[in-house]
Design a protein around this motif. Structure first.
Motif, PDB file in Angstrom:
ATOM      1  N   UNK A  42       0.839  -1.202   0.000  1.00  0.00           N
ATOM      2  CA  UNK A  42       0.000   0.000   0.000  1.00  0.00           C
ATOM      3  C   UNK A  42       0.872   1.250   0.000  1.00  0.00           C
ATOM      4  N   UNK A  43       0.231   2.375  -0.266  1.00  0.00           N
ATOM      5  CA  UNK A  43       0.864   3.692  -0.184  1.00  0.00           C
ATOM      6  C   UNK A  43       0.329   4.425   1.046  1.00  0.00           C
ATOM      7  N   UNK A  44       1.183   5.242   1.663  1.00  0.00           N
ATOM      8  CA  UNK A  44       0.775   5.974   2.857  1.00  0.00           C
ATOM      9  C   UNK A  44       1.736   7.135   3.073  1.00  0.00           C
ATOM     10  N   UNK A  45       1.611   7.797   4.223  1.00  0.00           N
ATOM     11  CA  UNK A  45       2.509   8.899   4.557  1.00  0.00           C
ATOM     12  C   UNK A  45       3.757   8.357   5.252  1.00  0.00           C
ATOM     13  N   UNK A  46       4.756   9.222   5.392  1.00  0.00           N
ATOM     14  CA  UNK A  46       6.041   8.806   5.958  1.00  0.00           C
ATOM     15  C   UNK A  46       5.893   8.280   7.381  1.00  0.00           C
ATOM     16  N   UNK A  47       5.112   8.966   8.232  1.00  0.00           N
ATOM     17  CA  UNK A  47       5.064   8.627   9.654  1.00  0.00           C
ATOM     18  C   UNK A  47       4.274   7.361   9.937  1.00  0.00           C
ATOM     19  N   UNK A  48       3.572   6.848   8.940  1.00  0.00           N
ATOM     20  CA  UNK A  48       2.872   5.574   9.089  1.00  0.00           C
ATOM     21  C   UNK A  48       3.675   4.422   8.494  1.00  0.00           C
ATOM     22  N   UNK A  49       4.340   4.672   7.365  1.00  0.00           N
ATOM     23  CA  UNK A  49       4.896   3.598   6.550  1.00  0.00           C
ATOM     24  C   UNK A  49       5.893   2.716   7.289  1.00  0.00           C
ATOM     25  N   UNK A  50       6.983   3.272   7.764  1.00  0.00           N
ATOM     26  CA  UNK A  50       8.028   2.445   8.361  1.00  0.00           C
ATOM     27  C   UNK A  50       7.560   1.750   9.628  1.00  0.00           C
ATOM     28  N   UNK A  51       6.642   2.402  10.351  1.00  0.00           N
ATOM     29  CA  UNK A  51       6.080   1.766  11.536  1.00  0.00           C
ATOM     30  C   UNK A  51       5.392   0.458  11.192  1.00  0.00           C
ATOM     31  N   UNK A  52       4.575   0.481  10.151  1.00  0.00           N
ATOM     32  CA  UNK A  52       3.842  -0.718   9.755  1.00  0.00           C
ATOM     33  C   UNK A  52       4.805  -1.796   9.270  1.00  0.00           C
ATOM     34  N   UNK A  53       5.803  -1.406   8.487  1.00  0.00           N
ATOM     35  CA  UNK A  53       6.770  -2.389   7.995  1.00  0.00           C
ATOM     36  C   UNK A  53       7.463  -3.079   9.162  1.00  0.00           C
TER      37      UNK A  53
END
Length: 556
Positions: A462-473
């Motif tokens: 999925x695509x998202x904002x910076x402050x969400x992305x790495x957290x989910x990964x």
């Protein structure tokens, strides 16, 4: 005069004497409380993790798995990945999680308390050392973020700086039984700081000045060889990087581009000194400083200057090596604080983002006893002045002693008031963090709920904002990956090229955006323009858009 009997001379100390608190016992209790306080916050995942810390965790995962061994955190070239390498062995044994990632930082904090106890006791007095440990045991939102979040540099800088000054002072005093390992350790830690984070360099330079000032003759001895060997090993990461990196990614080029020149000098002085000092040293609640707390922004520089004058005068008057080394150590702490404060106040970050950028002043905690010494010395000396006899007309020193007796309470009050105000402010700031902890823990839980919700929906790309992305990964252990979008729907700051590539290769990646965010509105409008059917689900405060087919985006 009556003589004591044998039984009186051999009588053991009374119970009250045995229970009398000592500086060491008080410091130990306060230190345990400080570590326990942070352990409780760590278990509650307070402060909540962020995307930068997730990158640290991803580097640690890759190191533990033997996949990659980067010198710096992905996507940048100015902070060494030391925290990732500290966490990697724990990841290999316990698995990856935010709790495990932060465990080394808790140990680093405990080491910092122990080092500050030793350093303060060596340079000042045992009771000031205990008081220093007590103040450092407290922790506002800003302080705890610096000490627990594995975002790069901050947790390890303070123990490193305190260790270097302590080693320099002990070598200067001649109290080290085996100077060779001490010199090697100094060189190793000093070299590693050049790779890890340059914010600590003022303290490294001040400690080196003390070391060389008292031990320059050792440079042509085995101790000098040990110093050089340790330094050579510590410099390996930063030298290897600069020998292999592109010119624009070399250290001097990168640091020259940081900081910027935004903001006027009044804005920088306000953000860097008046607001930055109380925020950066732990007097303020989360995200703000009340006007009454800004007094420390004035008091700190004044105390810094007074302490420097006292130490300089004492150094010039010292006649023995021991006193000279102690005063030089005090000056090293004061010089490190002054240079760090001047560097931060001269940066654009002090004007543009003063609350968040106050983290750059975290190193000032190393100088806590040096700044408090002018007040502490007045308070303890006044307390030691016993009551004087009443003045008489015949006694040559009667009137003077009477005036002194009347002045002592006022002097003690003048010294005690700012100390009490400082301690009270830090206690209130720590209490504010405790009060905010349930809400902060809820935010951390929301991230985990988001990952669980994406798993239920079958969303893996999925695509998202910076402050969400790495957290989910990181939280999904790379089971779910994402690419970063800016508000214009173009590529954002992807810290590792592999993740956006995997998303781009997916047939119909989803979009996961925080509710009521600008990016959420932009993506909703863009999907509406495509005419494709879109399934929208709300999960943990985020809208999850799952289009029925592939959706084109602006060129990435």
């Amino acid at each position: 005069m009556a003589l004591a009997t044998t039984s009186e001379l051999t009588e053991p100390p009374s119970r009250s004497t045995r229970r009398r608190p000592t500086p060491g016992r008080v410091a130990a209790v306060l230190g345990v409380l400080g570590v326990g306080y942070r352990l409780g916050l760590l278990l509650a995942e307070v402060p909540p993790s962020n995307s930068d810390e997730a990158v640290t965790g991803l580097v640690a995962r890759h190191v533990a798995q033997g996949r990659e061994f980067p010198l710096f955190f992905y996507g940048q070239y100015y902070m060494g990945a030391l925290e990732s390498y500290l966490a990697a062995p724990l990841f290999a044994v316990l698995g990856s999680s935010t709790f495990v990632l932060r465990l080394p930082n808790l140990l680093l904090y405990a080491a910092f308390l122990a080092l500050m106890w030793q350093l303060t006791r060596r340079l000042y007095t045992p009771w000031l050392a205990a008081a220093t440990v007590g103040l450092l045991a407290l922790g506002s939102d800003r302080i705890v973020k610096n000490q627990l979040i594995a975002g790069g540099g901050y947790p390890e800088m303070n123990p490193a700086g305190a260790l270097l000054v302590l080693l320099a002072v002990n070598l200067g005093l001649g109290v080290v039984r085996r100077p060779g390992p001490a010199y090697a350790g100094f060189g190793l830690v000093a070299g590693l700081t050049l790779w890890d984070d340059w914010l600590i360099l003022p303290y490294v330079g001040a400690a080196a000045a003390v070391l060389l000032g008292f031990g320059w003759r050792s440079l042509v001895s085995p101790a000098g060889v040990a110093l050089g060997a340790g330094l050579a090993v510590g410099l390996v990461p930063i030298v290897a990087h600069n020998l292999t990196a592109a010119p624009e990614h070399r250290s001097l080029a990168v640091y020259a581009g940081l900081g910027g020149g935004a903001g006027s000098w009044p804005e920088r002085l306000y953000g860097g000194v008046l607001l930055g000092l109380p925020m950066g040293t732990g007097l303020c609640p989360p995200g703000r400083c009340a006007p009454w707390q800004l007094w420390w922004g004035v008091g700190y520089p004044v105390l810094l200057a007074v302490a420097a004058v006292l130490a300089w005068r004492a150094l010039r008057q010292a006649t023995d090596r021991t006193n000279r080394a102690r005063q030089a150590g005090r000056l090293a702490l004061l010089a490190g604080a002054a240079l760090s404060l001047l560097a931060y106040a001269g940066s654009g970050a002090a004007a543009t983002t003063p609350v968040e950028s106050a983290r750059y002043l975290s190193v000032l905690l190393i100088s806590t006893p040096a700044v408090l010494w002018p007040l502490w010395s007045v308070l303890t000396r006044s307390a030691g002045a016993g009551p004087s006899r009443p003045a008489t007309s015949t006694g040559p020193d009667g009137p003077g002693r009477s005036h002194l007796a009347r002045a002592v309470p006022a002097v003690r009050l003048a010294a005690a008031t700012p100390l009490a105000g400082l301690a009270a402010s830090m206690v209130l700031a720590s209490a504010a963090l405790v009060a905010a902890s349930p809400e902060l823990a809820r935010k951390a839980a929301q991230r985990r709920d988001l990952v669980a919700g994406l798993d239920r929906l079958g969303v893996q790309r999925f695509y998202t904002d910076y402050w969400t992305c790495n957290n989910v990964i990181f939280l999904s252990r790379e089971r779910i990956v994402c690419g970063v979008l800016d508000a214009d729907l173009r590529a954002g700051w992807d810290r590792h090229p592999r993740y956006p590539r995997l998303v781009a290769e997916a047939y119909r990646p989803a979009f996961v955006l925080a509710e009521r965010s600008a990016l959420d509105a932009a993506v909703r409008a863009h999907l509406g323009d495509t005419g494709l059917p879109v399934t929208v689900t709300t999960v943990a405060g985020h809208h999850v858009y799952q289009p029925a087919g592939p959706v084109g985006l602006p060129v990435r």
